[in-house]
Design an enzyme around this catalytic site. Structure first.
Site, PDB file in Angstrom:
ATOM      1  N   TYR A 333     118.953  14.487  -4.423  1.00  0.00           N
ATOM      2  CA  TYR A 333     118.139  14.029  -3.283  1.00  0.00           C
ATOM      3  C   TYR A 333     117.321  12.782  -3.591  1.00  0.00           C
ATOM      4  O   TYR A 333     116.368  12.492  -2.870  1.00  0.00           O
ATOM      5  CB  TYR A 333     117.131  15.110  -2.859  1.00  0.00           C
ATOM      6  CG  TYR A 333     117.642  16.521  -2.786  1.00  0.00           C
ATOM      7  CD1 TYR A 333     118.624  16.884  -1.869  1.00  0.00           C
ATOM      8  CD2 TYR A 333     117.124  17.507  -3.620  1.00  0.00           C
ATOM      9  CE1 TYR A 333     119.072  18.181  -1.794  1.00  0.00           C
ATOM     10  CE2 TYR A 333     117.571  18.810  -3.543  1.00  0.00           C
ATOM     11  CZ  TYR A 333     118.548  19.147  -2.628  1.00  0.00           C
ATOM     12  OH  TYR A 333     118.987  20.439  -2.560  1.00  0.00           O
ATOM     13  N   CYS A 360     126.398  14.363 -19.948  1.00  0.00           N
ATOM     14  CA  CYS A 360     127.378  13.271 -19.929  1.00  0.00           C
ATOM     15  C   CYS A 360     127.611  12.810 -18.503  1.00  0.00           C
ATOM     16  O   CYS A 360     128.631  13.130 -17.883  1.00  0.00           O
ATOM     17  CB  CYS A 360     128.691  13.732 -20.535  1.00  0.00           C
ATOM     18  SG  CYS A 360     128.458  14.291 -22.196  1.00  0.00           S
TER      19      CYS A 360
END
Ligand code: LLP
Length: 432
Positions: A333, A360
């Site tokens: 968000y 990652c």
């Protein structure tokens, strides 16, 4: 960083609940989610004390999706709250925390048959119906059991609330509830009223989350009350309750102007009292379902700093031992957070950092730009206001272990969720 609740600076660095972050790291390790119990208690008391009136009973149901764990829900129960659940998992946790069925509000836009069976087995007394098929699904089970339950129908009053696109819920194309602007809704209400196993209490609406504009809630309430008038006229029925959901915006960073609950809750109740009377309605109970506003500011996440790095383009990274696996909100968000070096709060903030996790993924950024003292490996970074929708949305991406969660109060800490272990990670793997 704005200090919340019992957070305070001391010679030992940042303290929460009268315990130093350094001591907590020593005892529990990091990443560690720390809940300030006194702040949860005062927020709960605020809701209960302010959202009440002589003629209308206010009921506060904690939206457990914000953070659900047996220890936390037990606390909410002892504080006098009811609970909102929206899956068998949330229900299971609430039941283990000691909630009785009459304090549980069962939500969800696609309740599975087996979830309804489980909820009925647990004695849940109130269901929020999302759409027509759920009327039939629930009625069929109740017919078999010869059992009657309370229901609310979730309606969409079409109020546009100013919040992030993903957490708006009352736009006309929302997946939640039935629109009050279609004729269809009256036939659903007719079905509910015609079913001897369903006791229609009233309507539920929830217009979104992290809403700052108080006016949105008043507008929604007025729309919903007008709808009650309409329904009562059409069906000559009186409905005793209403549920206005949650969504009250909180402070994350400078610039957020949170809902002032001290004044807002009383004003909302007074408004409801007047408007209900004006319309000649029989509503005697109004339910609110706060999630974020009960727990967000009370929670913080303590990380240990690993490396730092300056890129070729001159950007300074500060790496911590968690990331989007324990807090996916920045990635999902674009949520912003404040933070501080909990062991070096008195030092001058000299350096711009991007706080990145260890996963990652380039999007694994917790804070895009923050000023801190020059960070060193082993420093403690405390990110504040992580109490809502972080652990409950956490993942094991990269097979990271989910953090431990503690409650702190008056110099005492209590583990409520232990840190995951490597064995926890593979407990579902079928090893041949
Ligand atoms: N009632 C219902 C029916 C809800 O769907 C929700 C939140 C609440 C109450 C509580 O709303 P609150 O007071 O916490 O704003 N994951 C997103 C938030 C999703 C909210 C979902 N429904 C986030 O991290 O911002």
């Amino acid at each position: 960083m704005l200090l919340h609740g019992t957070q305070q600076e001391s010679s030992e660095g940042l303290m929460i609940g009268n315990l130093s972050c350094q001591g907590l790291k020593h005892r529990y390790g990091t990443p560690l989610i720390i809940y300030d119990q006194a702040l949860i208690e005062s927020q709960a008391a605020l809701f209960i004390q302010k959202f009440t009136s002589r003629t209308i009973q206010g009921e506060i149901a904690y939206a457990s999706k914000a953070f659900s764990a047996v220890g936390l829900l037990s606390l909410m129960r002892t504080l006098g709250l009811s609970v909102d659940v929206s899956s068998s998992g949330e229900l299971y946790t609430a039941v283990l925390a000691g909630f009785s069925g009459d304090k549980i509000y069962y939500h969800g836009n696609n309740k599975l048959p087996e979830e309804l069976d489980y909820a009925l087995d647990q004695g849940v007394s109130t269901f929020i119906i999302d759409h027509r098929q759920e009327v039939n699904l629930l009625a069929a089970r109740l017919e078999q059991r010869k059992q009657r339950v309370n229901v609310y129908l979730r309606i969409n009053p079409g109020i546009e609330a100013h919040t992030h696109e993903y957490i708006k819920t009352a736009k006309h194309d929302s997946k939640f509830g039935e629109s009050i602007f279609t004729e269809d809704i009256y036939s659903i209400i007719e079905e509910i009223l015609g079913c001897r196993w369903l006791d229609l209490q009233g309507f539920h609406s929830h217009i979104g989350s992290q809403i700052f504009a108080e006016s949105s809630f008043f507008k929604a309430a007025a729309e919903v009350l007008d709808f009650y008038v309409d329904v009562q006229k059409r069906f000559s029925c009186t409905l005793p309750s209403m549920d206005l959901g949650g969504g009250f915006g909180v402070y994350y960073t400078d610039g957020d102007v949170p809902i002032q609950l001290e004044s807002f809750l009383g004003n909302l109740m007074a408004y409801l009292e007047t408007e209900i009377k004006k319309r000649g309605l029989a509503i005697k109970k109004v339910v609110l379902e706060p999630g974020r506003s009960l727990v967000c500011n009370a929670g913080s996440t303590l990380y240990t700093v690993g490396g730092t790095k300056t890129t070729y383009s001159g950007k300074n990274y500060c790496f911590v031992d968690g990331g989007m696996s324990d807090n996916p909100r920045p990635a999902l968000y674009q949520a912003a957070y404040e933070a501080t070096l909990a062991n070096r709060m008195h030092e001058a903030m000299t350096t711009h950092y991007t706080i990145a996790g260890k996963l990652c993924e380039s999007g694994d950024i917790l804070i895009r730009d923050i000023m801190l003292p020059e960070a060193r490996s082993g420093d403690l970074l405390l990110v504040s206001s992580t109490g809502a929708y972080t652990y409950s949305m956490a993942s094991n991406y990269n097979r990271l272990l989910k953090p431990a969660v503690i409650l702190v109060k008056d110099g005492i800490s209590r583990l409520i969720v232990r840190r995951e272990t490597l064995d926890d990670l593979i407990r579902m793997d079928v090893v041949q």
